[in-house]
Design a protein around this motif. Structure first.
Motif, short mmCIF file in Angstrom:
data_model
loop_
_atom_site.label_atom_id
_atom_site.label_comp_id
_atom_site.label_asym_id
_atom_site.label_seq_id
_atom_site.Cartn_x
_atom_site.Cartn_y
_atom_site.Cartn_z
N ARG A 94 0.82 -1.21 0.00
CA ARG A 94 0.00 0.00 0.00
C ARG A 94 0.86 1.26 0.00
O ARG A 94 1.98 1.28 0.50
CB ARG A 94 -0.87 0.09 1.25
CG ARG A 94 -1.92 -0.93 1.59
CD ARG A 94 -2.70 -1.55 0.52
NE ARG A 94 -3.94 -2.13 1.02
CZ ARG A 94 -4.15 -3.42 1.19
NH1 ARG A 94 -3.21 -4.30 0.92
NH2 ARG A 94 -5.32 -3.85 1.60
N SER A 95 0.26 2.32 -0.53
CA SER A 95 0.72 3.68 -0.31
C SER A 95 -0.42 4.41 0.37
O SER A 95 -1.54 3.88 0.47
CB SER A 95 1.09 4.36 -1.64
OG SER A 95 2.12 3.65 -2.30
N SER A 96 -0.18 5.64 0.82
CA SER A 96 -1.22 6.39 1.52
C SER A 96 -1.32 7.82 0.98
O SER A 96 -0.31 8.43 0.61
CB SER A 96 -0.95 6.45 3.03
OG SER A 96 -1.04 5.17 3.61
N THR A 97 -2.55 8.32 0.95
CA THR A 97 -2.76 9.71 0.61
C THR A 97 -2.46 10.59 1.81
O THR A 97 -2.21 10.10 2.91
CB THR A 97 -4.22 9.95 0.18
OG1 THR A 97 -5.08 9.75 1.33
CG2 THR A 97 -4.64 9.00 -0.94
N ARG A 98 -2.52 11.89 1.61
CA ARG A 98 -2.25 12.82 2.71
C ARG A 98 -3.24 12.64 3.86
O ARG A 98 -2.91 12.87 5.02
CB ARG A 98 -2.31 14.26 2.19
CG ARG A 98 -1.18 14.63 1.25
CD ARG A 98 -1.21 16.11 0.90
NE ARG A 98 -2.40 16.48 0.14
CZ ARG A 98 -2.47 16.47 -1.18
NH1 ARG A 98 -1.41 16.11 -1.90
NH2 ARG A 98 -3.57 16.84 -1.81
N VAL A 122 -8.52 0.98 -3.69
CA VAL A 122 -8.48 1.70 -2.41
C VAL A 122 -9.10 0.86 -1.30
O VAL A 122 -10.00 0.06 -1.53
CB VAL A 122 -9.22 3.05 -2.52
CG1 VAL A 122 -8.56 3.95 -3.56
CG2 VAL A 122 -10.70 2.87 -2.86
N ASP A 123 -8.57 1.03 -0.10
CA ASP A 123 -9.19 0.47 1.10
C ASP A 123 -10.20 1.47 1.64
O ASP A 123 -9.86 2.64 1.84
CB ASP A 123 -8.14 0.21 2.19
CG ASP A 123 -7.21 -0.94 1.88
OD1 ASP A 123 -7.52 -1.75 1.00
OD2 ASP A 123 -6.14 -1.03 2.54
N LEU A 124 -11.41 1.03 1.90
CA LEU A 124 -12.41 1.91 2.51
C LEU A 124 -11.91 2.42 3.87
O LEU A 124 -11.09 1.76 4.52
CB LEU A 124 -13.72 1.17 2.70
CG LEU A 124 -14.60 0.92 1.48
CD1 LEU A 124 -15.88 0.21 1.90
CD2 LEU A 124 -14.92 2.20 0.74
N PRO A 125 -12.41 3.55 4.33
CA PRO A 125 -12.04 4.04 5.67
C PRO A 125 -12.28 2.98 6.74
O PRO A 125 -13.32 2.30 6.74
CB PRO A 125 -12.98 5.24 5.87
CG PRO A 125 -13.24 5.74 4.49
CD PRO A 125 -13.31 4.49 3.64
N GLY A 126 -11.29 2.79 7.61
CA GLY A 126 -11.41 1.79 8.66
C GLY A 126 -11.26 0.37 8.20
O GLY A 126 -11.49 -0.57 8.96
N HIS A 127 -10.86 0.17 6.96
CA HIS A 127 -10.63 -1.15 6.39
C HIS A 127 -9.19 -1.23 5.89
O HIS A 127 -8.61 -0.21 5.48
CB HIS A 127 -11.57 -1.42 5.21
CG HIS A 127 -13.00 -1.61 5.58
ND1 HIS A 127 -13.75 -0.62 6.19
CD2 HIS A 127 -13.84 -2.67 5.41
CE1 HIS A 127 -14.99 -1.08 6.38
NE2 HIS A 127 -15.06 -2.31 5.93
N GLY A 128 -8.63 -2.44 5.91
CA GLY A 128 -7.27 -2.58 5.43
C GLY A 128 -6.33 -1.65 6.18
O GLY A 128 -6.27 -1.66 7.41
N SER A 129 -5.64 -0.79 5.44
CA SER A 129 -4.69 0.14 6.05
C SER A 129 -5.18 1.58 6.04
O SER A 129 -4.42 2.50 6.34
CB SER A 129 -3.34 0.06 5.32
OG SER A 129 -2.80 -1.24 5.40
N SER A 130 -6.45 1.81 5.69
CA SER A 130 -6.98 3.17 5.65
C SER A 130 -7.41 3.66 7.02
O SER A 130 -8.01 2.91 7.80
CB SER A 130 -8.18 3.27 4.70
OG SER A 130 -7.78 3.31 3.35
N ALA A 131 -7.14 4.93 7.28
CA ALA A 131 -7.60 5.55 8.52
C ALA A 131 -9.13 5.63 8.52
O ALA A 131 -9.75 5.74 7.46
CB ALA A 131 -7.01 6.95 8.64
N PRO A 132 -9.76 5.57 9.70
CA PRO A 132 -11.22 5.67 9.75
C PRO A 132 -11.69 7.09 9.44
O PRO A 132 -10.91 8.05 9.51
CB PRO A 132 -11.54 5.29 11.20
CG PRO A 132 -10.30 5.64 11.96
CD PRO A 132 -9.16 5.38 11.03
N LEU A 133 -12.96 7.20 9.09
CA LEU A 133 -13.57 8.51 8.91
C LEU A 133 -13.86 9.14 10.26
O LEU A 133 -14.14 8.44 11.23
CB LEU A 133 -14.90 8.40 8.16
CG LEU A 133 -14.89 8.19 6.65
CD1 LEU A 133 -16.31 8.14 6.14
CD2 LEU A 133 -14.10 9.26 5.94
N SER A 134 -13.82 10.46 10.30
CA SER A 134 -14.33 11.16 11.47
C SER A 134 -15.76 11.59 11.17
O SER A 134 -16.13 11.78 10.02
CB SER A 134 -13.46 12.39 11.78
OG SER A 134 -13.44 13.27 10.67
#
Length: 281
Positions: free
Chosen positions: A8-12, A56-68
């Motif tokens: 994975r890579s990550s967005t800002r 993409v990994d959905l928020p709170g899934h895989g390596s993605s940060a959760p939504l606020s």
């Protein structure tokens, strides 16, 4: 088909994604609730031969940060819009599965200039009242933390597919999903089937609606209804398959997506409609 973790890579903003392939077309793949980018394995393998693929990994899934904030479909749509604007400015092709299909449809409505084509795999549209009650009850159960992670498999796969590679992969992904991320996404999924239901007449890009004939929740009737409402819509029903049709019938789905990527837009044809993208399968 066992779990092989993708790099994975990550967005800002902390959205995780897998970037593969290159070409004139970019395809953004958005998975369903409880899954992650690996659920698109067969499609990544095929499409990355001639396209740039962003899974993409959905928020709170895989390596993605959760939504606020509260779990609402529109927030997931805004999240994906930010991801696309950062990673692939210019029109992209978006394919979503299940919850990802809801988000893809929302992007086609809310950010039409970013979308070249849209594909909804096993998308939900205007559930019956009984189905709505059942999915809300499931969302409530997940929120408590006391839920059966394997319960969806009985809906997604037939009894004789329980030991199939596709079912094994889905089981592994459900086993490792973050509970809070799963609960938030499922809440948005439970309440999201009619958020954009009236908007399909405004979606003028080529739109594919694909499902399995045995999918009890994302039914062929739903796919056909959305395709009929979209000016450039086409419905495809894959016989003998259920909810995880991209894994259980990868060759058929890959062929449909490859064909979808050839559909010309209205700007390219100089016409309001493309006959090929209107004929229901």
């Amino acid at each position: 088909m066992t779990l092989q973790t993708l790099p994975r890579s990550s967005t800002r903003s902390g959205a995780a994604y897998f970037d593969a392939g290159s070409g004139d077309e970019t395809v953004v793949l958005v998975h369903g609730v409880g899954m992650r980018s690996e659920a698109w394995g067969p499609q990544i393998d095929r499409l990355a031969r001639y396209c740039r693929v962003l899974a993409v990994d959905l928020p709170g899934h895989g390596s993605s940060a959760p939504l606020s904030g509260p779990p609402h479909l529109r927030h997931f749509v805004a999240w994906l819009r930010d991801v696309i604007e950062e990673l692939a400015p210019g029109p992209v092709n978006i394919a979503g599965h299940s919850m990802g299909a809801m988000i893809a449809g929302g992007i086609a409505v809310e950010a039409a200039p970013l979308v070249r084509r849209v594909a909804l795999l096993n998308g939900v549209h205007r559930r019956s009242e009984a189905a709505r009650r059942a999915v809300i009850a499931r969302a409530d159960e997940i929120a408590t933390g006391a839920f059966d992670r394997e319960a969806p498999l009985a809906r997604w796969f037939s009894a004789d597919e329980g030991a199939s590679p596709a079912c094994v992969l889905a089981r592994e992904l459900l086993a490792c999903v973050d509970r809070e991320g799963y609960a938030a996404a499922y809440r948005a999924f439970a309440a999201g089937d009619d958020v954009y239901a009236d908007c399909w007449p405004r979606v003028t890009c080529p739109a594919l609606f694909l499902t399995g004939d045995g999918d009890m929740n994302s039914t062929p009737e739903m796919a056909r209804a959305m395709a009929a409402a979209a000016p450039r819509g086409k419905a495809v029903v894959v016989e003998g398959h259920r909810h995880m049709v991209n894994l259980t019938a990868p060759d058929a789905v890959n062929e449909c997506l490859a064909d979808w990527l050839t559909w010309k837009t209205a700007a390219e044809t100089g016409e309001g409609n493309d006959d090929r993208s209107q004929s229901p399968a």
